[in-house]
Design an enzyme around this catalytic site. Sequence first.
Site, PDB file in Angstrom:
ATOM      1  N   LYS A  98      -4.729  -2.220  -0.152  1.00 24.97           N
ATOM      2  CA  LYS A  98      -5.680  -2.687   0.867  1.00 24.97           C
ATOM      3  C   LYS A  98      -5.804  -4.222   0.870  1.00 24.97           C
ATOM      4  CE  LYS A  98      -8.381   1.617   0.833  1.00 24.97           C
ATOM      5  NZ  LYS A  98      -9.753   2.202   0.761  1.00 24.97           N
ATOM      6  N   ARG A 100      -8.072   1.597  -9.385  1.00 25.33           N
ATOM      7  CA  ARG A 100      -9.362   1.121  -8.876  1.00 25.33           C
ATOM      8  C   ARG A 100     -10.219   0.534  -9.995  1.00 25.33           C
ATOM      9  NH1 ARG A 100     -10.300   5.943  -4.400  1.00 25.33           N
ATOM     10  NH2 ARG A 100      -9.502   4.781  -2.601  1.00 25.33           N
ATOM     11  N   THR A 122     -13.401   6.826  -5.827  1.00 29.24           N
ATOM     12  CA  THR A 122     -13.638   5.914  -4.693  1.00 29.24           C
ATOM     13  C   THR A 122     -14.461   4.702  -5.134  1.00 29.24           C
ATOM     14  OG1 THR A 122     -13.704   7.885  -3.289  1.00 29.24           O
ATOM     15  CG2 THR A 122     -14.494   5.828  -2.315  1.00 29.24           C
ATOM     16  N   GLU A 180      -0.458  10.875   7.712  1.00 30.01           N
ATOM     17  CA  GLU A 180      -0.627   9.436   7.457  1.00 30.01           C
ATOM     18  C   GLU A 180       0.721   8.739   7.314  1.00 30.01           C
ATOM     19  OE1 GLU A 180      -4.938  10.061   5.198  1.00 30.01           O
ATOM     20  OE2 GLU A 180      -3.219   9.348   4.042  1.00 30.01           O
ATOM     21  N   TYR A 237      -8.623   5.927  10.419  1.00 33.43           N
ATOM     22  CA  TYR A 237      -9.823   6.433   9.736  1.00 33.43           C
ATOM     23  C   TYR A 237     -10.738   7.236  10.655  1.00 33.43           C
ATOM     24  CZ  TYR A 237      -8.844   3.849   5.421  1.00 33.43           C
ATOM     25  OH  TYR A 237      -8.299   3.408   4.238  1.00 33.43           O
ATOM     26  N   HIS A 293      -5.496   2.992  -1.029  1.00 34.40           N
ATOM     27  CA  HIS A 293      -5.743   4.275  -0.364  1.00 34.40           C
ATOM     28  C   HIS A 293      -4.807   5.311  -0.983  1.00 34.40           C
ATOM     29  CE1 HIS A 293      -6.224   7.293   2.799  1.00 34.40           C
ATOM     30  NE2 HIS A 293      -4.908   7.428   2.756  1.00 34.40           N
ATOM     31  N   PHE A 319     -20.565   3.888   7.070  1.00 29.33           N
ATOM     32  CA  PHE A 319     -19.747   2.741   6.654  1.00 29.33           C
ATOM     33  C   PHE A 319     -18.509   2.531   7.528  1.00 29.33           C
ATOM     34  CE2 PHE A 319     -18.544   6.462   4.112  1.00 29.33           C
ATOM     35  CZ  PHE A 319     -17.162   6.531   4.355  1.00 29.33           C
ATOM     36  N   ASN A 379     -11.833  -1.186  -2.323  1.00 29.11           N
ATOM     37  CA  ASN A 379     -11.405  -0.497  -3.538  1.00 29.11           C
ATOM     38  C   ASN A 379      -9.895  -0.446  -3.739  1.00 29.11           C
ATOM     39  OD1 ASN A 379     -10.863   1.343  -1.570  1.00 29.11           O
ATOM     40  ND2 ASN A 379     -12.270   2.922  -2.294  1.00 29.11           N
TER      41      ASN A 379
HETATM   42  P1  IDP Z   1     -11.159   7.773  -0.773  1.00 27.69           P
HETATM   43  O1  IDP Z   1     -10.473   6.505  -0.299  1.00 27.69           O
HETATM   44  O2  IDP Z   1     -11.389   7.745  -2.259  1.00 27.69           O
HETATM   45  O3  IDP Z   1     -10.469   9.023  -0.306  1.00 27.69           O
HETATM   46  P2  IDP Z   1     -13.152   8.312   1.277  1.00 27.69           P
HETATM   47  O4  IDP Z   1     -14.454   8.993   1.034  1.00 27.69           O
HETATM   48  O5  IDP Z   1     -12.080   9.048   2.011  1.00 27.69           O
HETATM   49  O6  IDP Z   1     -12.631   7.774  -0.139  1.00 27.69           O
HETATM   50  O7  IDP Z   1     -13.488   6.966   2.069  1.00 27.69           O
HETATM   51  C1  IDP Z   1     -12.470   6.208   2.677  1.00 27.69           C
HETATM   52  C2  IDP Z   1     -12.704   4.751   2.366  1.00 27.69           C
HETATM   53  O8  IDP Z   1     -13.915   4.315   2.986  1.00 27.69           O
HETATM   54  C3  IDP Z   1     -12.905   4.399   0.883  1.00 27.69           C
HETATM   55  O9  IDP Z   1     -11.696   4.273   0.175  1.00 27.69           O
HETATM   56  C4  IDP Z   1     -13.646   3.089   0.977  1.00 27.69           C
HETATM   57  O10 IDP Z   1     -12.769   1.998   1.264  1.00 27.69           O
HETATM   58  C5  IDP Z   1     -14.538   3.320   2.190  1.00 27.69           C
HETATM   59  N1  IDP Z   1     -15.872   3.810   1.790  1.00 27.69           N
HETATM   60  C6  IDP Z   1     -16.204   5.038   1.328  1.00 27.69           C
HETATM   61  N2  IDP Z   1     -17.509   5.134   1.065  1.00 27.69           N
HETATM   62  C7  IDP Z   1     -18.042   3.919   1.356  1.00 27.69           C
HETATM   63  C8  IDP Z   1     -19.378   3.379   1.286  1.00 27.69           C
HETATM   64  O11 IDP Z   1     -20.333   4.041   0.891  1.00 27.69           O
HETATM   65  N3  IDP Z   1     -19.513   2.071   1.684  1.00 27.69           N
HETATM   66  C9  IDP Z   1     -18.467   1.318   2.131  1.00 27.69           C
HETATM   67  N4  IDP Z   1     -17.218   1.787   2.218  1.00 27.69           N
HETATM   68  C10 IDP Z   1     -16.994   3.057   1.828  1.00 27.69           C
HETATM   69 MG    MG Z   2     -10.136   9.753   1.636  1.00 28.08          MG
END
Ligand code: IDP
Ligand code: MG
Length: 156
Positions: free
Chosen positions: A27, A120, A109, A144, A67, A133, A75, A130
Amino acid sequence: MSDVVVEFFIRFAKKIIMNNITFTMIKPDAVENGHIGAILEKINSAGFKIIAMKYTKLSLEKAQKFYEIHKDRPFFNELVTFMSRGPIVAAILEKDNAVEDFRELIGSTNPADAKKGTIRNLYATSMGENAVHGSDSNENAKIEGTFHFSDSEILS
Ligand code: IDP
Ligand code: MG
């Protein structure tokens, strides 16, 4: 049946069920912080084979599309603004049990919860920013991967 024939059928079956690829992005935060090399090294030493890769940048529209599944989450705007603010590295990775093993390698995450030594844990700065992906299912890995790469760019 000879071992060679058995092995052929096992490989063929694996290709069909496609549990051997996942999709990743390094990212914008990790690219900005100079972690491309270190993250690719972690990916390689964990046994993933890179079968497609590009250095690219998502437009806001492309980030919104990628997304889309999160469009009703609070978010969403923060996420797509972040993901389109600078270059990324997109890649398709091959390994047995790729999706699950890659999720293990990247960690939770929220980097505060990510196990020690995960990508991470090492390189993410916050829940949003983070570092990487990783696809969450075999089906999404395929969707994807083809979102970012045409057939001729995938070289297994
Ligand atoms: P993942 O990447 O671990 O699968 P997901 O829940 O699919 O997590 O969320 C996608 C992306 O959205 C996360 O990797 C992160 O960059 C962002 N994200 C998730 N939760 C939050 C939040 O609470 N605040 C801000 N960004 C978030
Ligand atoms: Mg995800």
